[in-house]
Design an enzyme around this catalytic site. Structure first.
Site, PDB file in Angstrom:
ATOM      1  N   LYS A   8      -6.473  -1.486  -4.022  1.00  0.00           N
ATOM      2  CA  LYS A   8      -6.248  -1.853  -2.472  1.00  0.00           C
ATOM      3  C   LYS A   8      -6.349  -3.550  -2.283  1.00  0.00           C
ATOM      4  O   LYS A   8      -7.478  -3.984  -2.468  1.00  0.00           O
ATOM      5  CB  LYS A   8      -7.421  -1.251  -1.706  1.00  0.00           C
ATOM      6  CG  LYS A   8      -7.120  -1.300  -0.037  1.00  0.00           C
ATOM      7  CD  LYS A   8      -7.939  -0.407   0.485  1.00  0.00           C
ATOM      8  CE  LYS A   8      -7.600  -0.429   2.209  1.00  0.00           C
ATOM      9  NZ  LYS A   8      -8.735   0.574   2.931  1.00  0.00           N
ATOM     10  N   CYS A  47      -4.473   2.878   3.021  1.00  0.00           N
ATOM     11  CA  CYS A  47      -4.982   2.832   4.165  1.00  0.00           C
ATOM     12  C   CYS A  47      -4.814   1.501   4.774  1.00  0.00           C
ATOM     13  O   CYS A  47      -3.413   1.450   5.280  1.00  0.00           O
ATOM     14  CB  CYS A  47      -6.511   3.099   3.975  1.00  0.00           C
ATOM     15  SG  CYS A  47      -7.335   3.627   5.530  1.00  0.00           S
ATOM     16  N   GLU A  99      -7.265   8.735   0.537  1.00  0.00           N
ATOM     17  CA  GLU A  99      -8.160   7.462  -0.144  1.00  0.00           C
ATOM     18  C   GLU A  99      -9.528   8.210  -0.315  1.00  0.00           C
ATOM     19  O   GLU A  99     -10.025   8.791   0.382  1.00  0.00           O
ATOM     20  CB  GLU A  99      -8.021   6.519   1.134  1.00  0.00           C
ATOM     21  CG  GLU A  99      -8.977   5.220   0.629  1.00  0.00           C
ATOM     22  CD  GLU A  99      -9.347   4.176   1.762  1.00  0.00           C
ATOM     23  OE1 GLU A  99      -9.694   3.267   1.662  1.00  0.00           O
ATOM     24  OE2 GLU A  99      -8.777   4.611   2.932  1.00  0.00           O
TER      25      GLU A  99
END
Length: 261
Positions: free
Chosen positions: A109, A142, A38
């Site tokens: 995300k 993540c 990331e």
């Protein structure tokens, strides 16, 4: 199919140097699919929106995407990488997929962690699955790991391999991915970074231990906590398409969505 994580240290704000280091690591081995951390090109611990805006790039069209696309074309491989995306002034924590045919797609995300909520807009695109011929890959970033719906959604969409770009600081994810892969019978490549980052009075130590996990919940390979490393494993993506746990139990057909509300 050969899949690989790229575990690397990242120097905050040094976009060009970080990108060059990633290229160097990817050049060092041969694989069909590479997954980078990331925000691998920028570092993670921002302390102002101006800092985020300074490193955010267009997707597609930014320098980082174009550099990795050129590499993917050259090596005839696929690369998933995380970076800050600037979409007409809206900043997202994103990842993108590129390959031998060029840029393919992106993911923003959905589940933002901690102070990310100060710098990024929540993702507004569905969890994506892309068919790259040798397998179908899904993308998440993540903190998405802590929400079971993330991997389940990708698996229901047909993903064989979850490409999981991370900057992990909590100690739970690597073990949790065992369950995520087992309950969906998918492969996952969790590509984490290493190192220590301090900005003002804030600091993070990244946990490393990038991991490739199999559909039976097996840890195929886990990296050390503090070493830059690219590791390649050979898998059969079609193994993830067998959702049977017993002759009478299929993970997906046994679901009872009518009872989950």
């Amino acid at each position: 199919m050969k899949i690989a994580y790229v575990q690397m240290d990242c120097r905050f704000g040094d976009v060009i140097d970080n990108c060059n280091r990633a290229v160097e690591l990817i050049r060092s081995v041969d694989a069909d699919l590479f997954v980078l951390p990331e925000l691998f090109n920028s570092g993670y611990l921002f302390i102002s929106s101006q800092e985020v805006e300074a490193v955010a790039e267009q997707l597609p069209g930014g320098n980082t995407e174009q550099t990795l696309t050129s590499l993917a074309i050259e090596k005839k491989c696929y690369i998933v990488a995380g970076c800050a995306e600037d979409d007409a002034g809206a900043i997202y924590n994103s990842s993108f997929l590129t390959g031998p045919e060029g840029y393919i797609g992106k993911y923003r995300k959905i589940h933002l962690f901690n102070e990310e909520k100060k710098w990024f807009k929540p993702g507004d695109l569905p969890f994506p699955v892309y068919d790259i011929g040798s397998g179908k890959i899904g993308m998440m970033i993540c903190f998405d790991w802590i929400f079971p719906e993330s991997v389940r959604t990708l698996a229901l969409k047909g993903a064989d391999i979850i490409c999981h770009c991370t900057n992990l600081v909590l100690p739970y994810c690597q073990n949790a991915m065992v369950t995520r892969c087992l309950e969906n019978r998918v492969f996952a490549v969790t590509a984490n970074r290493i190192g220590f980052e301090q900005r003002g009075n804030k600091s993070f130590t990244y946990t490393g231990m990038s991991q490739i996990t199999g559909p039976n919940g097996e840890i195929i390979h886990r990296a050390p906590a503090d070493v830059e490393q690219v590791h390649v494993v050979e898998i059969d993506p079609t193994l993830s398409r067998d959702k049977n746990i017993t002759p009478f139990n299929d993970l997906f057909t046994d679901r009872r969505p009518d009872m989950y509300a």
